[in-house]
Design an enzyme around this catalytic site. Structure first.
Site, PDB file in Angstrom:
ATOM      1  N   HIS A   1       5.980  40.436 -51.942  1.00 25.79           N
ATOM      2  CA  HIS A   1       7.283  41.135 -51.767  1.00 25.79           C
ATOM      3  C   HIS A   1       7.995  40.537 -52.858  1.00 25.79           C
ATOM      4  O   HIS A   1       8.118  39.244 -53.167  1.00 25.79           O
ATOM      5  CB  HIS A   1       8.027  40.959 -50.644  1.00 25.79           C
ATOM      6  CG  HIS A   1       9.028  41.854 -50.398  1.00 25.79           C
ATOM      7  ND1 HIS A   1      10.380  41.372 -50.980  1.00 25.79           N
ATOM      8  CD2 HIS A   1       9.523  42.913 -49.777  1.00 25.79           C
ATOM      9  CE1 HIS A   1      11.233  42.210 -50.684  1.00 25.79           C
ATOM     10  NE2 HIS A   1      10.638  43.395 -50.047  1.00 25.79           N
TER      11      HIS A   1
ATOM     12  N   ASP B   1      11.221  39.615 -53.473  1.00 22.79           N
ATOM     13  CA  ASP B   1      12.127  38.743 -52.991  1.00 22.79           C
ATOM     14  C   ASP B   1      11.388  37.353 -52.715  1.00 22.79           C
ATOM     15  O   ASP B   1      11.716  36.110 -52.641  1.00 22.79           O
ATOM     16  CB  ASP B   1      13.114  38.955 -51.859  1.00 22.79           C
ATOM     17  CG  ASP B   1      13.887  40.486 -52.194  1.00 22.79           C
ATOM     18  OD1 ASP B   1      14.340  40.209 -53.419  1.00 22.79           O
ATOM     19  OD2 ASP B   1      14.095  40.947 -51.214  1.00 22.79           O
ATOM     20  N   LYS B   2      10.078  37.388 -52.081  1.00 19.81           N
ATOM     21  CA  LYS B   2       9.418  36.494 -51.611  1.00 19.81           C
ATOM     22  C   LYS B   2       8.758  35.584 -52.903  1.00 19.81           C
ATOM     23  O   LYS B   2       8.552  34.406 -52.756  1.00 19.81           O
ATOM     24  CB  LYS B   2       8.609  36.847 -50.487  1.00 19.81           C
ATOM     25  CG  LYS B   2       8.933  36.722 -49.124  1.00 19.81           C
ATOM     26  CD  LYS B   2       9.433  35.424 -48.645  1.00 19.81           C
ATOM     27  CE  LYS B   2      10.514  35.586 -47.661  1.00 19.81           C
ATOM     28  NZ  LYS B   2      11.054  34.165 -47.620  1.00 19.81           N
TER      29      LYS B   2
ATOM     30  N   GLU C   1      17.510  28.988 -58.503  1.00 22.19           N
ATOM     31  CA  GLU C   1      17.496  30.441 -57.982  1.00 22.19           C
ATOM     32  C   GLU C   1      16.467  31.131 -58.947  1.00 22.19           C
ATOM     33  O   GLU C   1      16.442  30.618 -59.944  1.00 22.19           O
ATOM     34  CB  GLU C   1      18.831  30.894 -58.291  1.00 22.19           C
ATOM     35  CG  GLU C   1      20.031  30.162 -57.435  1.00 22.19           C
ATOM     36  CD  GLU C   1      19.961  30.450 -55.810  1.00 22.19           C
ATOM     37  OE1 GLU C   1      19.196  31.492 -55.385  1.00 22.19           O
ATOM     38  OE2 GLU C   1      20.767  29.799 -55.181  1.00 22.19           O
TER      39      GLU C   1
ATOM     40  N   GLU D   1      21.228  24.664 -60.551  1.00 19.32           N
ATOM     41  CA  GLU D   1      21.678  23.205 -61.041  1.00 19.32           C
ATOM     42  C   GLU D   1      20.648  22.051 -60.519  1.00 19.32           C
ATOM     43  O   GLU D   1      19.977  22.264 -59.370  1.00 19.32           O
ATOM     44  CB  GLU D   1      23.061  23.138 -60.470  1.00 19.32           C
ATOM     45  CG  GLU D   1      24.256  24.098 -60.881  1.00 19.32           C
ATOM     46  CD  GLU D   1      24.014  25.304 -60.195  1.00 19.32           C
ATOM     47  OE1 GLU D   1      24.273  26.415 -61.059  1.00 19.32           O
ATOM     48  OE2 GLU D   1      23.837  25.409 -58.843  1.00 19.32           O
TER      49      GLU D   1
ATOM     50  N   LYS E   1       4.966  44.941 -46.452  1.00 21.82           N
ATOM     51  CA  LYS E   1       5.863  44.614 -45.097  1.00 21.82           C
ATOM     52  C   LYS E   1       5.344  44.984 -44.048  1.00 21.82           C
ATOM     53  O   LYS E   1       4.354  45.931 -43.381  1.00 21.82           O
ATOM     54  CB  LYS E   1       7.227  45.423 -45.335  1.00 21.82           C
ATOM     55  CG  LYS E   1       7.914  45.224 -46.835  1.00 21.82           C
ATOM     56  CD  LYS E   1       8.972  46.058 -47.001  1.00 21.82           C
ATOM     57  CE  LYS E   1      10.160  45.668 -46.245  1.00 21.82           C
ATOM     58  NZ  LYS E   1      11.432  46.428 -46.660  1.00 21.82           N
TER      59      LYS E   1
ATOM     60  N   PHE F   1       1.720  53.841 -51.708  1.00 20.58           N
ATOM     61  CA  PHE F   1       2.410  52.501 -52.262  1.00 20.58           C
ATOM     62  C   PHE F   1       1.338  51.754 -53.368  1.00 20.58           C
ATOM     63  O   PHE F   1       0.935  50.506 -52.993  1.00 20.58           O
ATOM     64  CB  PHE F   1       2.452  51.657 -51.113  1.00 20.58           C
ATOM     65  CG  PHE F   1       3.441  50.577 -51.003  1.00 20.58           C
ATOM     66  CD1 PHE F   1       3.963  49.910 -52.238  1.00 20.58           C
ATOM     67  CD2 PHE F   1       3.413  49.574 -50.231  1.00 20.58           C
ATOM     68  CE1 PHE F   1       4.779  49.089 -52.410  1.00 20.58           C
ATOM     69  CE2 PHE F   1       4.529  48.541 -50.085  1.00 20.58           C
ATOM     70  CZ  PHE F   1       5.041  47.916 -51.346  1.00 20.58           C
TER      71      PHE F   1
ATOM     72  N   ASP G   1      10.564  46.835 -57.451  1.00 18.29           N
ATOM     73  CA  ASP G   1      11.893  46.288 -57.171  1.00 18.29           C
ATOM     74  C   ASP G   1      12.196  45.141 -57.848  1.00 18.29           C
ATOM     75  O   ASP G   1      11.526  44.283 -57.573  1.00 18.29           O
ATOM     76  CB  ASP G   1      12.033  46.460 -55.605  1.00 18.29           C
ATOM     77  CG  ASP G   1      13.421  46.249 -55.094  1.00 18.29           C
ATOM     78  OD1 ASP G   1      14.443  46.667 -55.843  1.00 18.29           O
ATOM     79  OD2 ASP G   1      13.659  46.166 -53.838  1.00 18.29           O
ATOM     80  N   ALA G   2      13.380  44.738 -58.135  1.00 17.32           N
ATOM     81  CA  ALA G   2      13.864  43.427 -58.636  1.00 17.32           C
ATOM     82  C   ALA G   2      13.690  42.444 -57.381  1.00 17.32           C
ATOM     83  O   ALA G   2      14.147  42.937 -56.372  1.00 17.32           O
ATOM     84  CB  ALA G   2      15.150  43.487 -59.536  1.00 17.32           C
TER      85      ALA G   2
ATOM     86  N   ARG H   1      17.120  36.267 -50.343  1.00 15.27           N
ATOM     87  CA  ARG H   1      17.541  37.669 -49.907  1.00 15.27           C
ATOM     88  C   ARG H   1      16.789  38.111 -48.550  1.00 15.27           C
ATOM     89  O   ARG H   1      17.138  39.303 -48.263  1.00 15.27           O
ATOM     90  CB  ARG H   1      17.303  38.770 -51.103  1.00 15.27           C
ATOM     91  CG  ARG H   1      18.226  40.014 -50.928  1.00 15.27           C
ATOM     92  CD  ARG H   1      18.661  40.536 -52.192  1.00 15.27           C
ATOM     93  NE  ARG H   1      17.404  41.267 -52.973  1.00 15.27           N
ATOM     94  CZ  ARG H   1      17.249  41.854 -54.013  1.00 15.27           C
ATOM     95  NH1 ARG H   1      18.381  41.907 -54.823  1.00 15.27           N
ATOM     96  NH2 ARG H   1      16.096  42.036 -54.757  1.00 15.27           N
ATOM     97  N   LYS H   2      16.052  37.210 -48.068  1.00  9.27           N
ATOM     98  CA  LYS H   2      15.119  37.588 -46.830  1.00  9.27           C
ATOM     99  C   LYS H   2      15.600  36.294 -45.698  1.00  9.27           C
ATOM    100  O   LYS H   2      14.580  35.971 -45.132  1.00  9.27           O
ATOM    101  CB  LYS H   2      13.716  37.702 -47.142  1.00  9.27           C
ATOM    102  CG  LYS H   2      13.590  38.888 -47.959  1.00  9.27           C
ATOM    103  CD  LYS H   2      13.515  40.033 -46.796  1.00  9.27           C
ATOM    104  CE  LYS H   2      13.112  41.401 -47.624  1.00  9.27           C
ATOM    105  NZ  LYS H   2      14.393  41.819 -48.542  1.00  9.27           N
TER     106      LYS H   2
ATOM    107  N   LYS I   1      16.698  24.950 -52.166  1.00 11.98           N
ATOM    108  CA  LYS I   1      17.860  23.923 -52.104  1.00 11.98           C
ATOM    109  C   LYS I   1      17.158  22.576 -51.460  1.00 11.98           C
ATOM    110  O   LYS I   1      16.204  22.527 -50.467  1.00 11.98           O
ATOM    111  CB  LYS I   1      18.683  24.639 -50.992  1.00 11.98           C
ATOM    112  CG  LYS I   1      19.272  25.761 -51.375  1.00 11.98           C
ATOM    113  CD  LYS I   1      20.141  26.234 -50.339  1.00 11.98           C
ATOM    114  CE  LYS I   1      20.907  27.420 -50.710  1.00 11.98           C
ATOM    115  NZ  LYS I   1      21.832  28.237 -49.809  1.00 11.98           N
TER     116      LYS I   1
ATOM    117  N   LYS J   1      21.734  20.124 -48.932  1.00 14.47           N
ATOM    118  CA  LYS J   1      22.195  21.267 -48.604  1.00 14.47           C
ATOM    119  C   LYS J   1      21.912  21.540 -47.107  1.00 14.47           C
ATOM    120  O   LYS J   1      21.010  21.754 -46.623  1.00 14.47           O
ATOM    121  CB  LYS J   1      21.572  22.309 -49.467  1.00 14.47           C
ATOM    122  CG  LYS J   1      22.190  22.402 -50.864  1.00 14.47           C
ATOM    123  CD  LYS J   1      21.780  21.265 -51.714  1.00 14.47           C
ATOM    124  CE  LYS J   1      22.149  21.604 -53.259  1.00 14.47           C
ATOM    125  NZ  LYS J   1      21.813  20.403 -54.226  1.00 14.47           N
TER     126      LYS J   1
ATOM    127  N   ASP K   1      22.831  24.082 -45.395  1.00 11.93           N
ATOM    128  CA  ASP K   1      22.312  25.514 -45.319  1.00 11.93           C
ATOM    129  C   ASP K   1      20.829  25.503 -44.789  1.00 11.93           C
ATOM    130  O   ASP K   1      20.384  26.268 -44.029  1.00 11.93           O
ATOM    131  CB  ASP K   1      22.241  26.146 -46.702  1.00 11.93           C
ATOM    132  CG  ASP K   1      23.612  26.879 -46.664  1.00 11.93           C
ATOM    133  OD1 ASP K   1      24.504  26.925 -45.986  1.00 11.93           O
ATOM    134  OD2 ASP K   1      23.878  27.280 -47.983  1.00 11.93           O
TER     135      ASP K   1
END
Length: 395
Positions: free
Chosen positions: A15, A17-18, A43, A56, A175, A240, A248-249, A254-255, A275, A279, A281
């Protein structure tokens, strides 16, 4: 209690995003191999023919980010021009800056230091403000919600049959989604399964549906959870072929719901991939899972959610919340006191206890960061059970 349906989804490593999460975590791994104290915020974004790695870094390391990105994309399976995205020919742009000194000032040394505390434990302040959640429940052996557990297993199986050439027409993007029927807090059956997989142009939908049921769905989902009313959708749009970064970009982070509990538990909003462990997060979300899982494993509750909140540059969390949703014989206040005795939620302590500078993050970038007992990650251990039981007995 009333019956209701709950759904969770997963995605394969192909995918878009992955793909980005995988590249970002591979870059992080390479830097941490050379500098355990590195600060990394990496990123990645992808689109047709282009990979852009940015962020960074403050580290004593020298890594070939372009080579890392190409290797990850090839490993995922995008090495054929027919897929429209090829690791050998895509452009890779790298835009990396040094970490802001304003952030480093608070992260490298906590503003808070009290008598009786060691310098080491307060050496690192939280890398940002924010809230993190951890969750566990007794629905599965790994103490995860059943919908996301099954969705991840389907996604992993989809990738497995592709990479093993069991189904040669499959392409990397895919998916999955699983809907579970609950009776009160108890999962009783699978109501709906959705599998969407990228494929070669010359394969029929009938063959894909037949193969998905035989090679992916039935080997993963226990027969006891399937019945005549279970609905199965395979490639419901009917086609598909175009997928991945061409379809898709993609973007790192984003997941976040796929990465955690499939929407079954609350989420603080912070992503994980790319990260370093300073961090919160990432590190505090792992630690919150560690706390919640040990509480459930100790038999103190059937369901447990932990919230940790931090201020940038301050080592200790500003708040710790325990919610057992009425599934415990103890009050949430009693369990909170036991948690305070057993767990140290300061970033330096978390990093040391969970060995986060030694963890390989690239394998976590797809199929969930939570519940990954297959990877033997430290936050999935239940080694605090006896300490928690002793602590709450003393309250």
């Amino acid at each position: 209690m009333a019956k209701y349906l709950f759904s969770s989804e997963s995605v394969t490593e192909g995918h878009p995003d992955k793909v980005c999460d995988c590249v970002s975590d591979a870059v992080l791994d390479a830097i941490l191999e050379q500098d355990k104290n590195a600060h990394v915020a990496c990123e990645t974004t992808v689109t047709t023919g282009l990979v852009h790695v940015m962020g960074e870094i403050s580290a004593n390391a020298n890594v070939d980010i372009t080579k890392i990105a190409r290797n990850v994309i090839k490993e995922i399976g995008y090495d054929n021009p027919e897929c429209g995205f090829d690791s050998n020919t895509c452009a890779v742009l790298v835009s990396m800056d040094a970490q802001s000194p304003d952030i480093a000032m608070g992260v490298n040394r906590s503003f808070e230091h009290k008598d009786g505390e060691t310098e080491e434990d307060n050496l690192i302040g939280a890398g940002d403000q924010g809230i993190m959640f951890g969750f566990a429940c007794d629905e599965t052996e790994e103490l995860m919600p059943l919908p996301i557990s099954l969705a991840h297993k389907l996604a992993k199986k989809l990738t497995e049959v592709r990479k093993s050439n069991e189904l040669t027409y499959l392409r990397p993007d895919g998916k999955t989604q699983v809907t579970i029927e609950y009776d009160g807090n108890h999962p009783v059956r699978v109501d709906t399964v959705v599998v969407s997989t990228q494929h070669d142009e010359d394969v029929t939908l009938e063959q894909i549906r037949r193969d998905m049921i035989a090679h992916v769905i039935r080997p993963v989902i226990p027969a006891s959870l399937l019945d005549e009313q279970t609905k199965i959708y395979v490639n419901p749009t009917g086609r598909f072929v175009i997928g991945g970064p061409v379809g898709d970009a993609g973007l790192t982070g984003r997941k976040i719901i796929v990465d955690t509990y499939g929407g079954y538990s609350r989420h603080g909003g912070g992503a994980f991939s790319g990260k370093d462990p300073t961090k919160v997060d990432r590190s505090a979300a792992y630690y919150a899972r560690y706390i919640a899982k040990n509480i459930v494993a100790a038999g103190l509750a059937k369901r447990c959610e932990i919230q940790l909140a931090y201020a940038i540059g301050v080592a200790k969390p500003v708040s710790i919340m325990v919610d057992t949703f009425g599934t415990s014989d103890y009050s949430d206040e009693q369990i909170s006191k036991a948690v305070d005795k057993v767990f140290d939620c300061r970033p330096q302590s978390i990093i040391r206890e969970l060995r986060l500078t030694e963890t390989k993050y690239r394998p976590l970038a797809a199929y969930g960061h939570i519940g990954r007992e297959d990877l033997h990650v430290s936050w999935e251990q239940t080694d605090k059970v006896e300490q928690l039981q002793s602590a709450i007995a003393a309250i």
